[in-house]
Scaffold this active site. Structure first.
Site, short mmCIF file in Angstrom:
data_model
loop_
_atom_site.label_atom_id
_atom_site.label_comp_id
_atom_site.label_asym_id
_atom_site.label_seq_id
_atom_site.Cartn_x
_atom_site.Cartn_y
_atom_site.Cartn_z
N PRO A 143 0.80 -1.31 -0.20
CA PRO A 143 0.05 0.16 0.08
C PRO A 143 0.80 1.76 -0.46
O PRO A 143 1.32 1.36 0.79
CB PRO A 143 -0.40 -0.36 1.50
N GLY A 146 3.10 1.11 -5.59
CA GLY A 146 3.59 0.59 -6.05
C GLY A 146 4.11 0.69 -7.56
O GLY A 146 5.19 0.40 -7.99
N SER A 147 3.87 1.75 -8.53
CA SER A 147 5.18 2.44 -8.96
C SER A 147 6.00 2.95 -8.60
O SER A 147 7.07 2.85 -9.34
CB SER A 147 3.86 3.64 -10.23
N ILE A 172 -0.88 -9.49 -4.77
CA ILE A 172 0.23 -10.97 -5.03
C ILE A 172 -0.11 -12.26 -5.61
O ILE A 172 -1.06 -12.92 -4.99
CB ILE A 172 1.43 -11.00 -3.82
N THR A 173 0.44 -12.01 -6.62
CA THR A 173 -0.51 -13.45 -7.79
C THR A 173 0.19 -15.00 -7.16
O THR A 173 1.28 -14.61 -6.54
CB THR A 173 0.15 -12.89 -9.27
N ASP A 260 12.55 -6.89 -16.68
CA ASP A 260 13.37 -6.81 -18.66
C ASP A 260 12.90 -8.25 -18.97
O ASP A 260 13.01 -7.81 -19.94
CB ASP A 260 14.78 -6.54 -18.08
N GLU A 385 2.80 -5.12 -13.84
CA GLU A 385 4.23 -4.81 -14.11
C GLU A 385 4.43 -3.69 -14.53
O GLU A 385 5.70 -3.67 -15.86
CB GLU A 385 4.35 -6.12 -15.38
N GLY A 386 3.95 -3.03 -13.89
CA GLY A 386 4.49 -1.17 -14.29
C GLY A 386 3.09 -0.72 -15.63
O GLY A 386 2.71 -1.45 -15.74
N THR A 387 2.82 0.46 -14.74
CA THR A 387 1.87 0.84 -15.67
C THR A 387 1.85 1.11 -16.70
O THR A 387 3.84 1.59 -17.19
CB THR A 387 0.52 1.86 -14.74
C1 LIG Z 1 -4.26 -9.23 -10.50
C2 LIG Z 1 -2.88 -8.02 -10.01
C3 LIG Z 1 -1.81 -8.62 -9.97
C4 LIG Z 1 -0.84 -8.25 -9.66
N1 LIG Z 1 0.09 -9.36 -9.18
C5 LIG Z 1 1.14 -8.67 -8.54
C6 LIG Z 1 2.41 -9.47 -8.00
O1 LIG Z 1 2.48 -10.80 -7.97
N2 LIG Z 1 3.36 -9.14 -7.34
C7 LIG Z 1 3.62 -7.27 -6.59
O2 LIG Z 1 4.64 -7.10 -6.18
N3 LIG Z 1 2.81 -6.46 -7.41
C8 LIG Z 1 1.87 -7.01 -7.80
N4 LIG Z 1 0.87 -6.65 -8.26
C9 LIG Z 1 0.62 -4.83 -8.55
C10 LIG Z 1 0.85 -3.77 -9.40
O3 LIG Z 1 2.57 -4.00 -9.83
C11 LIG Z 1 0.42 -2.34 -8.84
O4 LIG Z 1 -0.66 -2.41 -9.17
C12 LIG Z 1 0.98 -1.68 -9.88
O5 LIG Z 1 2.48 -2.19 -10.12
C13 LIG Z 1 0.56 -0.32 -9.86
O6 LIG Z 1 0.58 0.45 -8.48
P1 LIG Z 1 -0.12 1.13 -7.94
O7 LIG Z 1 -1.61 -0.11 -7.66
O8 LIG Z 1 0.13 1.09 -6.28
O9 LIG Z 1 -0.52 2.32 -8.34
P2 LIG Z 1 0.01 3.88 -8.63
O10 LIG Z 1 1.23 3.70 -8.06
O11 LIG Z 1 -0.57 4.77 -7.01
O12 LIG Z 1 -1.03 4.42 -9.53
C14 LIG Z 1 -1.51 4.64 -9.55
C15 LIG Z 1 -2.14 5.79 -10.70
O13 LIG Z 1 -0.83 6.52 -11.18
C16 LIG Z 1 -0.18 7.37 -12.21
N5 LIG Z 1 0.80 7.04 -11.92
C17 LIG Z 1 2.04 6.64 -10.61
N6 LIG Z 1 3.63 6.92 -10.65
C18 LIG Z 1 3.30 8.18 -11.56
C19 LIG Z 1 4.41 8.77 -12.25
N7 LIG Z 1 5.78 8.82 -11.79
N8 LIG Z 1 3.91 9.37 -13.57
C20 LIG Z 1 2.74 9.34 -13.68
N9 LIG Z 1 1.58 9.00 -13.56
C21 LIG Z 1 2.14 8.18 -12.73
C22 LIG Z 1 0.14 4.81 -12.37
O14 LIG Z 1 0.43 5.25 -13.73
C23 LIG Z 1 -2.02 4.56 -12.34
O15 LIG Z 1 -2.47 5.54 -13.25
C24 LIG Z 1 -0.49 -6.42 -8.77
C25 LIG Z 1 -1.71 -5.97 -9.05
C26 LIG Z 1 -2.87 -6.54 -9.76
C27 LIG Z 1 -4.33 -5.87 -10.16
#
Ligand SMILES: Cc1cc2nc3c(=O)[nH]c(=O)nc-3n(C[C@H](O)[C@H](O)[C@H](O)COP(=O)(O)OP(=O)(O)OC[C@H]3O[C@@H](n4cnc5c(N)ncnc54)[C@H](O)[C@@H]3O)c2cc1C
Length: 406
Positions: A143, A146-147, A172-173, A260, A385-387
């Site tokens: 929490p 993420g990004s 976490i998948t 990568d 895996e990165g938005t």
């Molecule tokens: C089904 C599912 C499976 C997953 N599996 C795994 C897993 O196995 N292991 C694991 O570790 N994670 C996992 N994730 C997590 C996933 O990698 C994160 O949800 C993702 O990296 C985005 O992070 P966040 O949800 O916190 O969004 P945030 O980082 O809060 O982003 C919210 C929004 O803000 C934008 N944003 C954020 N920073 C910037 C920036 N610098 N510039 C412009 N825009 C920005 C983003 O693009 C997005 O639109 C999973 C998620 C899902 C939904």
């Protein structure tokens, strides 16, 4: 020279998986989605079938473990083969692709950064799954982190022969079913990336527990879990790569290197879902319209189909370039991000266009609900895996630094 031709073994594998996908997986896809689970017996049978395809080219294993040969004079085909397998399996059902037993996303960091003993110990458990299916997982997201991977707050403090971990990991998948999870933590959050460490945390370790299982919009048959670490003592031997590996930013690099390898495979899965929707729409059009009629409506539908097909093909070419580079041990961060950014968008557009092309039929959610399912499944491919936004930042940084080199 970047090759596009599949070798004989890859063609055979693609055909075998396509056949398995169409005849065995697809017919059950909707019922798993409704049940939000995949029948374990089916998973076991499917795993057995996939083992029957085993050879040098095994998409499940290659996807999970990455290339086995590190001899740079002998390029591997492992990433390419894995991309072909990932596209075919996601075409059939993306939840089953993500639920396959094995190391999963935990594989690449273990293979890339683990010591030989750690690789043997943690990959070794997947060799025999006769009595019990087993999974690995990858725990980076938190929490608030993420990004912004550098912002993780899960802490690790050395205490004798163990590190004590405290924190929460989310989304976490396969996290709840995993026998072990690669968990990223920090020795000091103020150090940013330099403070990161990666551990293999085993299920059953005191202080390591599963929180909630997420209810999701798509990929509903695949498990996504929250993991909790409370004074969890992880033996020093489980620090990925050993202590000497962390003199620089190795912990963070472990996370980035994983991307990568895995981003092009996530791109390949997105292309598989997009292609499924595209083919559905193309069949619908064939059965319901005569595209050669000189009426603007038909021309507009033909143009839409052409655009969807063209973008998916372009995404596949970029994906294959990214995996070819990985197989040739070339740095591919830019290409990996490009493939994922394009594939996610192209496949989302394919799913939306497919629904619109089918008109009212596209909105049905009974017998024809696959279109609706793919529409729900695909969105996350532009998030995990990165938005998409993050991929575009990675790409622009790399492009600018490449330009500076001129
Ligand atoms: C089904 C599912 C499976 C997953 N599996 C795994 C897993 O196995 N292991 C694991 O570790 N994670 C996992 N994730 C997590 C996933 O990698 C994160 O949800 C993702 O990296 C985005 O992070 P966040 O949800 O916190 O969004 P945030 O980082 O809060 O982003 C919210 C929004 O803000 C934008 N944003 C954020 N920073 C910037 C920036 N610098 N510039 C412009 N825009 C920005 C983003 O693009 C997005 O639109 C999973 C998620 C899902 C939904």
């Amino acid at each position: 020279m970047f090759e596009l031709e599949l070798n004989g073994q890859q063609r055979m594998l693609k055909d075998a998986l396509a056949d398995l996908g169409k005849n065995v997986v697809r017919p059950q896809s909707l019922s798993w989605d409704r049940k939000k689970d995949i029948d374990p017996e089916f998973l076991r049978t499917f795993y057995g079938m996939s083992q029957a395809l085993k050879g040098d080219a095994n998409p499940m294993e290659d996807f999970q473990e990455g290339p086995k040969h590190r001899d740079t004079s002998k390029p591997s085909q492992a990433n390419r083969t894995a991309a072909i397998g990932a596209e075919e399996l996601a075409w059939a059902d993306a939840s089953i692709m993500l639920s396959l037993p094995g190391a999963g996303l935990g594989g690449p960091p273990l293979r890339g950064s683990g010591t030989p003993e750690q690789r043997e110990r943690f990959f070794g458990i997947f060799r025999d799954m006769t009595d019990e299916l087993k999974w690995g997982a990858y725990g980076l997201t938190e929490p608030g982190a993420g990004s912004d991977v550098a912002a993780i707050r899960t802490s690790c403090r050395k205490d004798g022969d163990a590190y004590v971990l405290n924190g929460r990991k989310c989304y976490i998948t396969n996290g709840a079913r995993a026998s072990w999870v690669v968990i990223f933590a920090t020795v000091d959050a103020s150090l940013g990336r330099a403070g990161h460490r990666a551990f293999v945390v085993e299920r059953g370790t005191p202080g390591f527990s599963v929180g909630k299982i997420e209810e999701k919009m798509g990929l509903r048959a695949n498990e996504t879990a929250e993991l909790v670490l409370e004074d969890c003592r992880v033996p020093v031997e489980n620090l990925l790569g050993g202590e000497e590996k962390y003199t620089s930013k190795e912990g963070f690099m472990t996370a980035m290197k994983t991307f990568d390898n895995t981003r092009p495979l996530v791109a390949a899965m997105a292309i598989g879902i997009g292609r499924a929707a595209y083919e559905y729409a193309a069949d619908f059009v064939k059965d319901n319209y005569v595209l050669s009629r000189p009426i603007p409506r038909y021309a507009a539908i033909a143009e839409r189909l052409a655009r969807v097909g063209r973008r998916l093909e372009a995404a596949r070419m970029l994906t294959w370039k990214a995996v070819w580079m990985a197989d040739h041990y070339l740095p591919n961060a830019k290409e990996a991000s490009m493939s994922k950014a394009l594939a996610g968008q192209a496949a989302i557009a394919a799913c939306i266009d497919a629904i619109e092309i089918c008109g009212a039929h596209g909105t049905l959610s009974e017998d024809h609900a696959l279109l609706e399912k793919w529409f729900r499944d695909i969105k996350v491919y532009d998030i995990f895996e990165g938005t998409g936004q993050i991929q575009r930042i990675v790409i622009s940084k790399r492009l600018i630094s490449d330009l500076r080199g001129f």
